[in-house]
Design a protein around this motif. Structure first.
Motif, PDB file in Angstrom:
ATOM      1  N   ILE A  37       0.844  -1.204   0.000  1.00 13.01           N
ATOM      2  CA  ILE A  37       0.000   0.000   0.000  1.00 13.01           C
ATOM      3  C   ILE A  37       0.871   1.242   0.000  1.00 13.01           C
ATOM      4  O   ILE A  37       0.576   2.216  -0.701  1.00 13.01           O
ATOM      5  N   ASP A  38       1.957   1.187   0.746  1.00 11.97           N
ATOM      6  CA  ASP A  38       2.858   2.348   0.740  1.00 11.97           C
ATOM      7  C   ASP A  38       3.349   2.647  -0.668  1.00 11.97           C
ATOM      8  O   ASP A  38       3.404   3.805  -1.086  1.00 11.97           O
ATOM      9  N   LEU A  39       3.691   1.583  -1.370  1.00 10.67           N
ATOM     10  CA  LEU A  39       4.184   1.778  -2.725  1.00 10.67           C
ATOM     11  C   LEU A  39       3.102   2.357  -3.636  1.00 10.67           C
ATOM     12  O   LEU A  39       3.346   3.276  -4.406  1.00 10.67           O
ATOM     13  N   VAL A  40       1.900   1.813  -3.487  1.00 13.24           N
ATOM     14  CA  VAL A  40       0.789   2.311  -4.304  1.00 13.24           C
ATOM     15  C   VAL A  40       0.544   3.778  -3.976  1.00 13.24           C
ATOM     16  O   VAL A  40       0.329   4.608  -4.866  1.00 13.24           O
ATOM     17  N   ASP A  41       0.589   4.103  -2.671  1.00  8.62           N
ATOM     18  CA  ASP A  41       0.402   5.503  -2.247  1.00  8.62           C
ATOM     19  C   ASP A  41       1.402   6.409  -2.930  1.00  8.62           C
ATOM     20  O   ASP A  41       1.045   7.472  -3.443  1.00  8.62           O
ATOM     21  N   LYS A  42       2.651   5.947  -2.913  1.00  9.03           N
ATOM     22  CA  LYS A  42       3.700   6.779  -3.496  1.00  9.03           C
ATOM     23  C   LYS A  42       3.405   7.062  -4.960  1.00  9.03           C
ATOM     24  O   LYS A  42       3.517   8.198  -5.435  1.00  9.03           O
ATOM     25  N   LEU A  43       3.012   6.000  -5.650  1.00  7.91           N
ATOM     26  CA  LEU A  43       2.735   6.149  -7.073  1.00  7.91           C
ATOM     27  C   LEU A  43       1.541   7.066  -7.297  1.00  7.91           C
ATOM     28  O   LEU A  43       1.585   7.996  -8.105  1.00  7.91           O
ATOM     29  N   ASN A  45       0.251   9.337  -5.242  1.00  6.87           N
ATOM     30  CA  ASN A  45       0.489  10.706  -4.820  1.00  6.87           C
ATOM     31  C   ASN A  45       1.418  11.431  -5.781  1.00  6.87           C
ATOM     32  O   ASN A  45       1.245  12.607  -6.045  1.00  6.87           O
ATOM     33  N   TRP A  46       2.380  10.682  -6.309  1.00  7.83           N
ATOM     34  CA  TRP A  46       3.296  11.272  -7.282  1.00  7.83           C
ATOM     35  C   TRP A  46       2.512  11.760  -8.493  1.00  7.83           C
ATOM     36  O   TRP A  46       2.707  12.856  -8.999  1.00  7.83           O
ATOM     37  N   GLY A  47       1.592  10.929  -8.927  1.00  3.55           N
ATOM     38  CA  GLY A  47       0.783  11.320 -10.073  1.00  3.55           C
ATOM     39  C   GLY A  47      -0.121  12.482  -9.752  1.00  3.55           C
ATOM     40  O   GLY A  47      -0.264  13.411 -10.531  1.00  3.55           O
ATOM     41  N   ARG A  48      -0.742  12.423  -8.577  1.00  2.29           N
ATOM     42  CA  ARG A  48      -1.736  13.436  -8.236  1.00  2.29           C
ATOM     43  C   ARG A  48      -1.109  14.788  -7.960  1.00  2.29           C
ATOM     44  O   ARG A  48      -1.604  15.818  -8.377  1.00  2.29           O
ATOM     45  N   ARG A  49       0.018  14.760  -7.267  1.00  2.01           N
ATOM     46  CA  ARG A  49       0.607  16.033  -6.848  1.00  2.01           C
ATOM     47  C   ARG A  49       1.135  16.824  -8.036  1.00  2.01           C
ATOM     48  O   ARG A  49       1.206  18.039  -7.985  1.00  2.01           O
ATOM     49  N   ASN A  50       1.449  16.148  -9.094  1.00  5.24           N
ATOM     50  CA  ASN A  50       2.022  16.861 -10.233  1.00  5.24           C
ATOM     51  C   ASN A  50       1.019  17.134 -11.343  1.00  5.24           C
ATOM     52  O   ASN A  50       1.385  17.541 -12.433  1.00  5.24           O
ATOM     53  N   SER A  51      -0.230  16.879 -11.046  1.00  6.76           N
ATOM     54  CA  SER A  51      -1.233  17.220 -12.063  1.00  6.76           C
ATOM     55  C   SER A  51      -2.503  17.712 -11.382  1.00  6.76           C
ATOM     56  O   SER A  51      -3.585  17.266 -11.695  1.00  6.76           O
ATOM     57  N   VAL A  52      -2.332  18.593 -10.417  1.00 10.76           N
ATOM     58  CA  VAL A  52      -3.504  19.175  -9.769  1.00 10.76           C
ATOM     59  C   VAL A  52      -4.093  20.202 -10.729  1.00 10.76           C
ATOM     60  O   VAL A  52      -3.476  21.223 -10.989  1.00 10.76           O
ATOM     61  N   TRP A  53      -5.265  19.921 -11.229  1.00 12.33           N
ATOM     62  CA  TRP A  53      -5.879  20.870 -12.157  1.00 12.33           C
ATOM     63  C   TRP A  53      -6.810  21.800 -11.394  1.00 12.33           C
ATOM     64  O   TRP A  53      -7.800  21.352 -10.845  1.00 12.33           O
ATOM     65  N   PRO A  54      -6.490  23.078 -11.388  1.00 15.63           N
ATOM     66  CA  PRO A  54      -7.371  23.986 -10.658  1.00 15.63           C
ATOM     67  C   PRO A  54      -8.594  24.356 -11.486  1.00 15.63           C
ATOM     68  O   PRO A  54      -8.583  24.248 -12.714  1.00 15.63           O
ATOM     69  N   MET A  55      -9.614  24.797 -10.791  1.00 13.46           N
ATOM     70  CA  MET A  55     -10.794  25.277 -11.491  1.00 13.46           C
ATOM     71  C   MET A  55     -10.585  26.744 -11.840  1.00 13.46           C
ATOM     72  O   MET A  55     -10.124  27.515 -11.014  1.00 13.46           O
ATOM     73  N   GLY A  56     -10.899  27.125 -13.066  1.00  9.05           N
ATOM     74  CA  GLY A  56     -10.792  28.529 -13.461  1.00  9.05           C
ATOM     75  C   GLY A  56     -11.905  29.310 -12.826  1.00  9.05           C
ATOM     76  O   GLY A  56     -12.986  29.459 -13.363  1.00  9.05           O
ATOM     77  N   PHE A  57     -11.669  29.811 -11.675  1.00 11.45           N
ATOM     78  CA  PHE A  57     -12.753  30.284 -10.828  1.00 11.45           C
ATOM     79  C   PHE A  57     -12.234  31.472 -10.040  1.00 11.45           C
ATOM     80  O   PHE A  57     -11.619  31.324  -9.012  1.00 11.45           O
ATOM     81  N   ILE A 175      -0.564  16.387  -0.094  1.00  6.64           N
ATOM     82  CA  ILE A 175      -0.932  15.220  -0.907  1.00  6.64           C
ATOM     83  C   ILE A 175       0.073  14.091  -0.691  1.00  6.64           C
ATOM     84  O   ILE A 175      -0.287  12.920  -0.597  1.00  6.64           O
ATOM     85  N   ASP A 176       1.352  14.452  -0.552  1.00  5.41           N
ATOM     86  CA  ASP A 176       2.397  13.446  -0.334  1.00  5.41           C
ATOM     87  C   ASP A 176       2.125  12.585   0.892  1.00  5.41           C
ATOM     88  O   ASP A 176       2.517  11.429   0.940  1.00  5.41           O
ATOM     89  N   HIS A 177       1.487  13.174   1.886  1.00  6.74           N
ATOM     90  CA  HIS A 177       1.277  12.433   3.124  1.00  6.74           C
ATOM     91  C   HIS A 177      -0.058  11.721   3.180  1.00  6.74           C
ATOM     92  O   HIS A 177      -0.432  11.198   4.222  1.00  6.74           O
ATOM     93  N   GLN A 178      -0.786  11.719   2.069  1.00  7.41           N
ATOM     94  CA  GLN A 178      -2.068  11.035   2.093  1.00  7.41           C
ATOM     95  C   GLN A 178      -1.880   9.566   1.767  1.00  7.41           C
ATOM     96  O   GLN A 178      -0.940   9.180   1.078  1.00  7.41           O
ATOM     97  N   SER A 179      -2.796   8.767   2.275  1.00 11.23           N
ATOM     98  CA  SER A 179      -2.712   7.337   2.008  1.00 11.23           C
ATOM     99  C   SER A 179      -4.096   6.817   1.669  1.00 11.23           C
ATOM    100  O   SER A 179      -5.097   7.274   2.245  1.00 11.23           O
ATOM    101  N   ILE A 180      -4.149   5.872   0.750  1.00  7.58           N
ATOM    102  CA  ILE A 180      -5.459   5.345   0.351  1.00  7.58           C
ATOM    103  C   ILE A 180      -6.112   4.601   1.504  1.00  7.58           C
ATOM    104  O   ILE A 180      -7.278   4.268   1.430  1.00  7.58           O
ATOM    105  N   ARG A 181      -5.365   4.324   2.568  1.00  6.49           N
ATOM    106  CA  ARG A 181      -5.967   3.639   3.726  1.00  6.49           C
ATOM    107  C   ARG A 181      -7.048   4.504   4.376  1.00  6.49           C
ATOM    108  O   ARG A 181      -8.085   4.028   4.765  1.00  6.49           O
TER     109      ARG A 181
END
Lengths: 264, 589
Positions: A37-43, A45-57, A175-181
């Motif tokens: 799970i730690d490994l999955v989290d890393k993967l 979070n890595w994906g999520r943290r580098n593609s946070v799409w903001p709302m044009g708002f 986001i880095d410290h979040q876990s799917i648990r």
């Protein structure tokens, strides 16, 4: 030149079981569930943290600094966040950039409810954080966190693009410290949206409807509350006056100098 | 394509101020009973005579007060006073003030919408904020607050939920380090107050009304189709903020548009009446947040009019330089923003923003803040220019900005698609533009040569040599070109100002947090990039303004949206809206 490594010795197997064991040892990686799970989290979070799409708002002045952040000088795309989505369905991050007014807040809550999980809220500037310079206004909400869960607050009026970028980096750290648990969006059960506030004679949160009814029906309760606040304030003032008196009666050396009130 | 210079200027000569005495005499000659009293502050008209007098002032060739600058109201203890500022486009000069007294019990005035259509939004605002009814107004509903809101906020007896005291500065909130936050002072623990008869569980908000009067008669197509109401905004990438457009469409053709405002109503005026005069300065930054320096200037002019302060030479030059730099970056950004609305997403805007950053650096080094400069003071400016500032500015004005402007002109104006999308779209005829009280590039785009810098020269604008460009058609293309030409003129002014700037004082007298403002009232105005930004101030001699009203150009310009957009397609509506360059901070205040 790197040293040549020794070739692995050829293992001779005697039986089929031994061979199988050897193969398992060589190619199957046995680990614990937690580590996976730690490994999955890393993967994730890595994906999520580098593609946070903001709302044009954009709500107010801060939106202009948000635009500047996304323009060429500060270049938000270094963080993979340059895609400002017009639709809340495609956005991950709501940057509440500006003063949240009572008239606007039902729309903001609806937009938040329309965003897909995982979603984050960044309160940009003093107004979105706590009402800012307009806090005393009759149409201003004292901070968007009265209605939405806020992840990052960025102070400033308006925050400079650098400050906003720092806030976004703090969000990445979060986001880095979040876990799917334990994140809320993988928990079982249907997540309820936040009920939209109602624009009545003044704005009210449906979650507080019973309390409001109780207090409007019994004005004496409201008065009691007001009185409680009043006495609390007076008590505080009295206490302060006493302290002041005591300090004045004592020799001057003992009394520490009270902090200067900020000048307007 | 070579960028054509505007037509050769016939400089409008600044005329003498409109004398209230002679105007009152002329009104008396026509309507002997109409004038109640007369003072330097304005002419008080009898309430039932108002529409007649207004029509007379507008139509009489000698007076020709065809432009309603400002409409607002003041809450005095014994009465309400509705104030109209009128001026003449052809003559220029300072506006005159007409006043009408209204009793508090049944506040009703007849509406001026039939005479000046620009009164529409402003009367609705007065009704919303002070509860004065305008008889004969076609659509008298709340405009900034929502329908169903309790109370009229700008009346003096209205107290907000976080109300503490009538005037700032308050007794210290920071009593020896013990701070009580506003939420703790309110029994609801929030910024709310409810009437005693509210039942929150069963409350139903009033239905959102769609204006249909007159729509049925409009036929834009020969097909018989149903009309649809489409809501654009308040969260929409093309509404330039939190504007909502209630659009009735027939197919893709627009039948009616009604802007719904107030999503950014930040109670500027109510807060302003509690603040001291100087405390309002940073709030004016947040009116039109693209042009904070120009807002500062207009507000400083209004207060200086009341105080009668003379501004030192150097400070005047610094002010003009700042305001014109603001105009350059506001207009250059608009060139990009309009292309955004046309669908060329972000690329042209990047060019404008790049130059904007350079100018913001200049602002930051002189005022300490990029956007919210809070730089001007009454009788001068806050700080002198740092060393080397003028050289940096000189480089931008002489070399960089003209080059980039020409480059932008070359590839933006000649564009075939751009011309097809903007020419003959959203036409606003000349007389309508005046009657609707539009200002700035929208007014001049319709061919009206009216610029406050020339009509009522303030600061030191009478020393500079510059033209007032005007459009010919009044369409989106002309309004776009207005921005382009005005930027060229601003650069011209900047070049002269940088050459002439003298050394010396930057402030009259010593710096003062609490200025003494004598009793009186004043309407001060300046030519903002968006149009005429006016401040109407009533002072009762105390440190706080008794009444503080902002005449916001974007707010009044928006009144013409329906006029321009009907008959066009939805995609054109976005472009038309973009050509106003609305900034919601100023519209809703």
């Amino acid at each position: 030149m790197a040293e040549l490594t020794k070739p692995e010795p050829i293992v001779l197997v005697n039986s089929e079981e031994e061979w199988l064991e050897e193969q398992v040892r060589r190619s199957v990686w046995v680990t614990s569930w937690d580590k996976v799970i730690d490994l999955v989290d890393k993967l994730y979070n890595w994906g999520r943290r580098n593609s946070v799409w903001p709302m044009g708002f954009g709500l107010a002045c801060c939106a202009i600094e948000m635009i500047c952040t996304s323009a060429s000088r500060f270049d938000i795309s270094r963080f993979g966040m340059e895609l400002f989505r017009a639709s809340p369905r495609q956005a991950d991050l709501m940057i509440v950039a500006g003063t949240v007014t009572k008239k606007m807040v039902p729309s903001i809550v609806r937009l938040y409810n329309q965003m897909a999980e995982p979603k984050y809220v960044l309160a940009m500037g003093a107004c979105a954080t706590a009402g800012g310079p307009f806090k005393e206004g009759y149409n201003v909400v004292s901070g968007v966190d009265k209605f939405l869960p806020v992840d990052v607050y960025v102070p400033g009026c308006p925050p400079t693009p650098q400050a906003l970028l720092y806030g976004l980096m703090q969000l990445q750290a979060k986001i880095d410290h979040q876990s799917i648990r334990d994140v809320r969006w993988y928990k079982s059960g249907e997540a309820d949206g936040i009920p939209e506030p109602v624009l009545g004679p003044d704005i009210f949160d449906p979650r507080r409807a019973e309390e409001i009814n109780d207090l409007t029906a019994h004005p004496e309760k409201l008065q009691a509350r007001a009185l409680k606040i009043q006495t609390k304030l007076e008590h505080k003032a009295e206490k302060l006056a006493e302290e002041k008196k005591e300090a004045a009666s004592k020799p001057a050396a003992a009394a520490p100098k009270p902090p200067e009130p900020p000048k307007t | 394509m070579a960028v054509t210079e505007p037509v050769a200027p016939a400089v409008v000569k600044p005329t003498t101020t409109n004398d209230p005495q002679s105007i009152a005499d002329q009104i008396k000659a026509k309507y002997p009973d109409a004038v109640e009293s007369l003072s330097a502050q304005g002419i008080v008209i009898r309430r039932d005579r108002l529409p007649d007098v207004a029509r007379f002032l507008r139509d009489s060739p000698a007076l020709s007060f065809d432009y309603l600058n400002n409409l607002t109201s003041v809450d005095y203890p014994d009465r309400f006073e509705v104030v109209y500022h009128l001026s003449s486009i052809s003559r220029g000069g300072a506006p005159i003030a007409l006043k009408v007294n209204v009793n508090r019990e049944n506040p009703t005035v007849s509406s001026l919408v039939p005479v000046y259509r620009g009164a529409d939004f402003q009367e609705r605002e007065v009704y919303d904020m002070m509860g004065i009814r305008f008889a004969g107004h076609p659509n008298l509903r709340r405009i900034l607050m929502w329908e169903g809101f309790e109370g009229y906020p700008l009346r003096k007896n209205y107290h907000e939920p976080y109300y503490e005291e009538e005037h700032k500065p308050f007794g210290t909130r920071w009593d020896q380090g013990h701070h009580v936050i506003a939420e703790d002072r309110n029994p609801w623990h929030d910024n709310v107050q409810y009437p005693p008869d509210l039942d929150a569980t069963t409350y139903k908000p009033p239905r959102d009304e769609i204006r249909t009067a007159g729509i049925e008669n409009v036929s834009v197509t020969k097909l018989r189709t149903d009309k649809i109401v489409l809501n654009i905004g308040p969260q929409h990438p093309s509404t330039h903020g939190v504007l909502r457009l209630k659009t009735t469409i027939d197919g893709e053709t627009i039948v009616a548009v009604e802007p719904v405002l107030g999503y950014l109503h930040r109670n500027h005026e109510k807060i302003g009446e509690r603040n001291t005069f100087l405390q309002n300065m940073p709030y004016t930054d947040r009116l039109d947040y693209f042009t904070s320096m120009a807002n500062n200037h207009a507000y400083a002019i209004a207060v200086e009019k009341l105080m009668g302060v003379k501004v030192p030479e150097r400070a005047e030059y610094i002010r003009v330089i700042m305001v014109e730099l603001t105009r350059v970056i506001a207009h250059m950004s608009l060139l990009g923003f309009l292309y955004n609305d046309l669908g060329a997403f972000y690329t042209p805007l990047l060019y404008g923003l790049e130059e904007r950053e350079l100018v913001l650096d200049l602002f930051e080094s002189v005022a300490g803040s990029r956007m919210m400069c809070n730089y001007m003071r009454f009788g001068g400016v806050a700080r002198d220019l740092p060393e080397g500032w003028l050289d940096r500015c000189q480089y931008l004005v002489d070399e960089r900005l003209p080059r980039v402007l020409d480059e932008m002109g070359n590839y933006l104006i000649g564009n075939e698609v751009f011309r097809a999308r903007t020419k003959n779209v959203g036409i606003l005829p000349r007389d309508l533009a005046i009657n609707y009280s539009t200002a700035g590039p929208v007014l001049r785009g319709s061919g009206v040569k009216y610029d406050v810098r020339r009509a009522e020269p303030y600061s030191i604008y009478d020393r500079f040599d510059f033209d007032i460009p005007v459009g010919t058609n009044g369409d989106v293309y002309d309004r776009f070109m207005m921005r382009f030409w005005e930027t060229q003129q601003s650069l011209r002014i900047l070049k002269q100002a940088l050459k002439q700037i003298p050394a010396g004082e930057i402030m009259t007298g010593k710096k003062n947090y609490q200025v003494r403002v004598p009793k009186g009232e004043a309407y001060g105005r300046g030519e903002n990039p968006k149009g005429e930004l006016g401040f109407y101030l009533v002072s009762d001699g105390s440190p706080n303004p008794y009444r503080y009203h902002v005449r916001a150009p974007s707010f009044i310009n928006l009144g013409t949206l329906n006029e321009m957009a009907v008959g066009h397609k939805i995609a054109d509506l976005i472009v038309i809206l973009g050509s106003y360059d609305v900034v919601m901070g100023e519209v809703d205040r």
